[in-house]
Structures are given as structure tokens and as C-alpha cells.
Scaffold this motif. Structure first.
Motif, PDB file in Angstrom:
ATOM      1  N   THR A 241      45.711  36.526  52.666  1.00 56.04           N
ATOM      2  CA  THR A 241      45.251  36.888  51.308  1.00 56.04           C
ATOM      3  C   THR A 241      43.946  37.619  51.645  1.00 56.04           C
ATOM      4  O   THR A 241      42.912  37.201  52.202  1.00 56.04           O
ATOM      5  N   THR A 242      43.879  38.798  51.130  1.00 54.01           N
ATOM      6  CA  THR A 242      42.745  39.600  50.933  1.00 54.01           C
ATOM      7  C   THR A 242      42.343  40.548  49.835  1.00 54.01           C
ATOM      8  O   THR A 242      43.358  40.980  49.116  1.00 54.01           O
ATOM      9  N   VAL A 243      41.340  40.825  49.736  1.00 53.28           N
ATOM     10  CA  VAL A 243      40.823  41.890  48.592  1.00 53.28           C
ATOM     11  C   VAL A 243      41.120  43.263  49.219  1.00 53.28           C
ATOM     12  O   VAL A 243      40.367  43.451  50.041  1.00 53.28           O
ATOM     13  N   ARG A 244      42.048  44.105  48.748  1.00 55.19           N
ATOM     14  CA  ARG A 244      42.385  45.372  49.170  1.00 55.19           C
ATOM     15  C   ARG A 244      41.928  46.417  48.239  1.00 55.19           C
ATOM     16  O   ARG A 244      42.214  46.431  47.142  1.00 55.19           O
ATOM     17  N   ARG A 245      40.983  47.455  48.906  1.00 55.52           N
ATOM     18  CA  ARG A 245      40.470  48.709  48.204  1.00 55.52           C
ATOM     19  C   ARG A 245      41.515  49.921  48.374  1.00 55.52           C
ATOM     20  O   ARG A 245      41.693  50.063  49.309  1.00 55.52           O
ATOM     21  N   ASP A 246      41.945  50.354  47.142  1.00 52.33           N
ATOM     22  CA  ASP A 246      42.581  51.715  47.120  1.00 52.33           C
ATOM     23  C   ASP A 246      41.916  52.674  47.421  1.00 52.33           C
ATOM     24  O   ASP A 246      41.149  52.956  46.454  1.00 52.33           O
ATOM     25  N   GLU A 247      41.722  53.335  48.472  1.00 51.31           N
ATOM     26  CA  GLU A 247      40.842  54.603  48.575  1.00 51.31           C
ATOM     27  C   GLU A 247      41.040  55.808  47.556  1.00 51.31           C
ATOM     28  O   GLU A 247      40.063  56.373  47.422  1.00 51.31           O
ATOM     29  N   GLU A 248      42.283  55.724  47.262  1.00 56.02           N
ATOM     30  CA  GLU A 248      42.676  56.991  46.444  1.00 56.02           C
ATOM     31  C   GLU A 248      42.238  56.861  45.018  1.00 56.02           C
ATOM     32  O   GLU A 248      41.810  57.722  44.326  1.00 56.02           O
ATOM     33  N   THR A 249      42.230  55.545  44.328  1.00 56.50           N
ATOM     34  CA  THR A 249      41.844  55.373  43.026  1.00 56.50           C
ATOM     35  C   THR A 249      40.376  54.810  42.733  1.00 56.50           C
ATOM     36  O   THR A 249      39.994  54.930  41.882  1.00 56.50           O
ATOM     37  N   CYS A 250      40.015  54.559  43.931  1.00 55.23           N
ATOM     38  CA  CYS A 250      38.510  53.946  43.961  1.00 55.23           C
ATOM     39  C   CYS A 250      37.637  55.215  43.568  1.00 55.23           C
ATOM     40  O   CYS A 250      37.773  56.323  44.001  1.00 55.23           O
ATOM     41  N   ILE A 251      36.752  55.036  42.545  1.00 53.57           N
ATOM     42  CA  ILE A 251      35.913  56.073  42.046  1.00 53.57           C
ATOM     43  C   ILE A 251      34.253  55.949  42.792  1.00 53.57           C
ATOM     44  O   ILE A 251      33.256  56.565  42.141  1.00 53.57           O
ATOM     45  N   ASP A 252      34.179  55.157  43.814  1.00 48.91           N
ATOM     46  CA  ASP A 252      32.948  54.880  44.507  1.00 48.91           C
ATOM     47  C   ASP A 252      31.640  54.495  43.411  1.00 48.91           C
ATOM     48  O   ASP A 252      30.710  55.019  43.607  1.00 48.91           O
ATOM     49  N   SER A 274      35.668  39.588  55.633  1.00 53.32           N
ATOM     50  CA  SER A 274      34.505  38.784  56.348  1.00 53.32           C
ATOM     51  C   SER A 274      34.532  37.269  56.172  1.00 53.32           C
ATOM     52  O   SER A 274      35.062  36.824  55.020  1.00 53.32           O
ATOM     53  N   VAL A 275      34.125  36.641  57.119  1.00 59.66           N
ATOM     54  CA  VAL A 275      33.971  35.210  57.135  1.00 59.66           C
ATOM     55  C   VAL A 275      33.235  34.886  55.842  1.00 59.66           C
ATOM     56  O   VAL A 275      32.958  33.514  55.487  1.00 59.66           O
ATOM     57  N   GLU A 276      32.199  35.795  55.423  1.00 58.35           N
ATOM     58  CA  GLU A 276      31.285  35.395  54.277  1.00 58.35           C
ATOM     59  C   GLU A 276      31.874  35.555  53.070  1.00 58.35           C
ATOM     60  O   GLU A 276      31.490  34.863  51.889  1.00 58.35           O
ATOM     61  N   CYS A 277      33.290  36.243  53.064  1.00 56.54           N
ATOM     62  CA  CYS A 277      33.910  36.051  51.639  1.00 56.54           C
ATOM     63  C   CYS A 277      34.538  34.844  51.137  1.00 56.54           C
ATOM     64  O   CYS A 277      35.221  34.265  51.714  1.00 56.54           O
ATOM     65  N   THR A 278      34.321  34.567  49.888  1.00 51.61           N
ATOM     66  CA  THR A 278      34.259  33.351  49.342  1.00 51.61           C
ATOM     67  C   THR A 278      35.541  33.296  48.393  1.00 51.61           C
ATOM     68  O   THR A 278      36.099  32.102  47.843  1.00 51.61           O
ATOM     69  N   GLY A 279      36.400  34.446  48.472  1.00 51.53           N
ATOM     70  CA  GLY A 279      37.435  34.758  47.480  1.00 51.53           C
ATOM     71  C   GLY A 279      37.144  34.339  46.066  1.00 51.53           C
ATOM     72  O   GLY A 279      38.146  33.924  45.193  1.00 51.53           O
ATOM     73  N   CYS A 280      35.854  34.371  45.632  1.00 51.41           N
ATOM     74  CA  CYS A 280      35.388  34.504  44.269  1.00 51.41           C
ATOM     75  C   CYS A 280      36.339  35.450  42.983  1.00 51.41           C
ATOM     76  O   CYS A 280      36.259  35.154  41.834  1.00 51.41           O
ATOM     77  N   LEU A 281      36.490  36.636  43.854  1.00 57.01           N
ATOM     78  CA  LEU A 281      37.278  37.799  43.201  1.00 57.01           C
ATOM     79  C   LEU A 281      36.239  38.357  41.980  1.00 57.01           C
ATOM     80  O   LEU A 281      36.806  39.009  41.236  1.00 57.01           O
ATOM     81  N   ASP A 282      35.057  37.975  42.128  1.00 55.05           N
ATOM     82  CA  ASP A 282      34.047  38.861  41.074  1.00 55.05           C
ATOM     83  C   ASP A 282      34.117  40.402  41.286  1.00 55.05           C
ATOM     84  O   ASP A 282      33.966  40.919  40.388  1.00 55.05           O
ATOM     85  N   CYS A 283      34.291  40.723  42.552  1.00 53.92           N
ATOM     86  CA  CYS A 283      34.292  42.191  42.920  1.00 53.92           C
ATOM     87  C   CYS A 283      35.552  42.934  41.976  1.00 53.92           C
ATOM     88  O   CYS A 283      35.629  44.003  41.460  1.00 53.92           O
ATOM     89  N   VAL A 284      36.758  42.063  42.011  1.00 57.13           N
ATOM     90  CA  VAL A 284      37.958  42.644  41.332  1.00 57.13           C
ATOM     91  C   VAL A 284      37.915  42.620  39.736  1.00 57.13           C
ATOM     92  O   VAL A 284      38.153  43.563  39.178  1.00 57.13           O
ATOM     93  N   ALA A 285      37.247  41.615  39.322  1.00 60.25           N
ATOM     94  CA  ALA A 285      36.941  41.469  37.923  1.00 60.25           C
ATOM     95  C   ALA A 285      35.923  42.513  37.490  1.00 60.25           C
ATOM     96  O   ALA A 285      36.142  42.973  36.264  1.00 60.25           O
ATOM     97  N   VAL A 286      34.963  42.898  38.270  1.00 67.91           N
ATOM     98  CA  VAL A 286      34.084  44.050  37.756  1.00 67.91           C
ATOM     99  C   VAL A 286      34.427  45.161  37.982  1.00 67.91           C
ATOM    100  O   VAL A 286      33.864  46.097  37.294  1.00 67.91           O
ATOM    101  N   CYS A 287      35.503  45.533  38.890  1.00 66.87           N
ATOM    102  CA  CYS A 287      35.999  46.937  38.963  1.00 66.87           C
ATOM    103  C   CYS A 287      36.595  47.454  37.556  1.00 66.87           C
ATOM    104  O   CYS A 287      37.429  47.003  37.035  1.00 66.87           O
ATOM    105  N   PRO A 288      35.955  48.576  37.617  1.00 68.44           N
ATOM    106  CA  PRO A 288      36.691  49.451  36.100  1.00 68.44           C
ATOM    107  C   PRO A 288      38.013  49.970  36.249  1.00 68.44           C
ATOM    108  O   PRO A 288      38.330  50.602  35.243  1.00 68.44           O
ATOM    109  N   VAL A 289      38.439  50.251  37.437  1.00 72.16           N
ATOM    110  CA  VAL A 289      39.880  50.672  37.618  1.00 72.16           C
ATOM    111  C   VAL A 289      40.842  49.648  38.064  1.00 72.16           C
ATOM    112  O   VAL A 289      40.726  49.191  39.080  1.00 72.16           O
ATOM    113  N   THR A 290      41.792  49.823  37.515  1.00 72.75           N
ATOM    114  CA  THR A 290      42.989  48.668  37.449  1.00 72.75           C
ATOM    115  C   THR A 290      43.392  48.666  39.117  1.00 72.75           C
ATOM    116  O   THR A 290      43.432  47.732  39.478  1.00 72.75           O
TER     117      THR A 290
END
Length: 366
Positions: A241-252, A274-290
Motif C-alpha cells: 500500500t502506498t500514497v501515489r501522486r498523479d503527476e498529470e493532475t497534480c497542481i503543485d 518512506s519509512v517515516e510515512c505513518t499512513g495517516c492519509l492527511d496528505c490525501v485529505a488535504v489535496c484539493p484535486v480528487t
């Protein structure tokens, strides 16, 4: 950019949830539920120790049941149990729940990143509440400079290597069995309780300092000192399991990197491994693009929603504990009479850690 890809602003009950619980209410609710569970276990263990200490022989049958979940705070006993299991093929009956819980938490961290730290761990929850409290008062948290941050992050790995070396290399099968049967280990849960119930001035000052540092720096204990998190990080590194970023739809916009409590550059990588990723998913929650950030698991054809991820964390925990209960690998075999006797003499030198004893003869006493 296609505006149809933008996440709709929360309304109604979703808006209320975010206003109360923050950007990721699903995780907060699960995290808080586990924290309440741990507090209940602590209270039940307090009752058990207090009543076992003062009980008369005719009252042993009326003692409250000792909650095995307290062994979750005995990670060393868990590692010892795994080492013993690997050597003998049998699960020791002194602290079986410690071994079971360690295996369950490793399995969760392997399958779902290091989600134990951000969804289950009570220390992780308290640490997060502290830095959020600090951000509320000071409007920001301190992000350590990279050249200052990296060296102390190695401390938790050094602590982990020390424990792994001591248990899996320096101790042979006879030493492992001797430790398991030692008076100290038989009441390791009570010793842990006594540490906090009779906390020394030095230990209290240390806890206060760690709490103050956690208010200033996000997850100070978890980031720099927790060997448990270091161990789970190795397994999460190979997680499907990983958090994956779509480079085409990411608005930086960089919001994901700002939200990450581990200061990871989520906005610069394709997969967060990264071994430091805790899977909190806060990054996914705050992302403005689906579709820009998604939780992907190998072998599953769709992205995991917050509800599905939360359900998986809780289900794995319940399956592990439930299997242990059904197979008789949960409750230990120490009787109330033995707890009563040992608690009443807990200050005796025979209950010092085996490695701290100067007289080898006391190790033979049971």
C-alpha cells in the motif's frame, strides 16, 4: 485545469465533522476510539493490581479479570516471545498477548503502511494532540532544519538495533527461557504499572520534557526516539500500500507536504514509500484535486477510500486479537494467587531486571 476534478467543498454533516475533528475525521475517530480502549484497559489493570495486592485468599475468585491488552506496552516481552517461538515452535504462556499484539501490529504496518502509529498507538495519539495544541497557541510547529533533523532520527534505529542484537544474537535459547521464567518477567506488566504509579522525580521530569518538545516539534518522541516505530517502519517500507501522486493532475499546490506530520516531500515524489510515512492519509485529505493523491494497494483494482482504509486497520486488529482469544493464546497462565504474592513483594531485589542482578543465585528463585 478541469474544474470538475476539484474536490467539492464539504457541506452538511461532512462540514461539521471537519470543523470538529479536522481535515481527516475518519482517522481521528478511529484513533480516539483506540485511545479510549487503552484508557479502559489501564483502568481495569489498575483495579486488578490494587485488588490483587490487598485480597484475602477467599477473595481471589472475585478478583476482576486481568486485561491481557496491557501487554501491548511490553514490546520487549513481545520480541522475546517471537524469539522463543522461533526456537521452540511454542508460544510462551507468561506474556502471550505481547507476542500476539506485536505480530498483529507488524502485519498491519506491512499491509497498510505504518498505520499503527497514526491510527492505533496511544502514544502517537497523545503526541499528535500535543503538537496540535502547540500549533493552536503558537500558530505553527517548528520544522527542524534537515542537517539538524537527520542525526537524531538515527537514535530510534540505534535503539532498535540494540534490542534486536541483545535478543536475537546475544541471547541463546537457554537465556531466552531463563528470562521468560524469571520473577521479573512474570510481573513485567506490574513493574510497568508501578513505574507510572510510583513515578520518580527524574522520570516525571523526563516525561514533562518530552511533552514540551512534542508541543513544539511534531511527534517528537515518534520521530526521534521510538524503536517500536523504527521496527514497524522497516515492514512498511515493503508495504503493498502506498500514497501515489498523479503527476498529470497534480497542481503543485504543496498542501500535501505542509499537512504531512513527518515532513515528507509528498508533492515531489510519485509514490510515498518512506519509512517515516505513518499512513495517516492527511496528505490525501488535504489535496484539493480528487485524482492527484490516491491510496493504492497492489492487487486491488481501485483506490482505497478513508472508510475502507479505516475498516481494514480495525478489521486486522480485531482478527488478530479474536484469533488469539479463540486459540487460547491471549490470557496468561499466572494465577491470581501468584500475582497476589508477587505484588506484595514487588520491591524485593529478585524482581530487578535479570541483567541488573549482581547475585546470580537469585535468578533461581521463583
Amino acid at each position: 485545469m478541469d474544474k470538475s476534478l476539484l474536490k467539492p467543498k464539504p457541506r452538511g454533516w461532512r462540514l461539521w465533522l471537519q470543523s470538529v475533528f479536522g481535515i481527516n475525521p475518519t482517522r481521528w475517530i478511529v484513533q480516539f476510539a483506540f485511545l479510549v480502549l487503552v484508557i479502559w484497559i489501564g483502568w481495569e489493570f489498575h483495579r486488578f493490581v490494587s485488588m490483587a495486592e490487598s485480597a484475602r485468599p477467599d477473595e481471589f475468585v472475585s478478583l476482576p479479570e486481568r486485561p491481557p491488552g496491557v501487554e501491548g506496552f511490553l514490546p520487549i516481552s513481545g520480541l522475546i516471545g517471537i524469539r522463543h517461538w522461533a526456537s521452540t515452535g511454542e508460544l510462551n504462556t507468561i506474556h502471550p498477548a505481547a507476542t500476539v499484539l506485536l505480530i498483529v501490529f507488524v502485519a498491519i504496518s506491512w499491509l497498510l503502511r505504518k498505520s499503527f502509529c497514526s491510527w492505533i498507538c496511544p502514544v502517537g495519539a497523545l503526541s499528535e494532540y500535543l503538537w496540535k495544541l502547540g500549533r493552536f497557541f503558537f500558530r505553527r510547529s517548528v520544522a527542524p532544519w534537515r542537517w539538524i533533523d537527520i542525526p537524531p532520527r538515527a537514535l530510534k534505529y540505534l535503539l532498535l538495533l540494540f534490542f534486536l542484537y541483545a535478543i536475537f544474537w546475544a541471547m541463546d535459547a537457554l537465556a531466552i527461557q531463563s528470562f521468560i521464567d524469571s520473577p521479573y518477567n512474570r510481573v513485567a506488566d506490574v513493574k510497568m504499572y508501578m513505574f507510572f504509579a510510583r513515578i520518580s522525580p527524574f522520570a516525571l521530569k523526563t516525561v514533562v520534557v518530552l511533552a514540551l518538545l512534542s508541543i513544539i516539534i511534531k511527534n517528537f518522541w515518534c520521530r526521534y526516539l521510538c524503536p517500536y516505530g523504527a521496527l514497524l517502519g522497516f515492514f512498511s517500507r515493503i508495504s503493498p500500500t502506498t500514497v501515489r501522486r498523479d503527476e498529470e493532475t497534480c497542481i503543485d499546490c504543496g498542501k500535501c507536504a505542509v499537512a504531512c506530520p513527518s515532513y515528507l516531500p509528498v508533492d515531489k515524489v510519485k509514490d510515498v514509500r518512506s519509512v517515516e510515512c505513518t499512513g495517516c492519509l492527511d496528505c490525501v485529505a488535504v489535496c484539493p484535486v480528487t485524482p492527484a493523491l490516491r491510496v493504492r494497494t497492489a492487487g486491488i483494482g481501485h483506490s482505497l477510500s478513508f472508510a475502507e482504509f479505516a475498516a481494514a486497520v480495525v478489521l486486522l486488529f480485531m482478527l488478530g486479537v479474536g484469533a488469539a482469544r479463540l486459540t487460547g493464546c491471549w490470557q496468561n497462565t499466572i494465577t491470581a494467587q501468584e500475582y497476589h504474592r508477587r505484588i506484595r513483594e514487588i520491591d524485593s531485589p529478585i524482581y530487578a531486571h535479570p541483567g541488573a542482578r549482581s547475585d546470580p543465585a537469585v535468578s533461581a528463585r521463583r
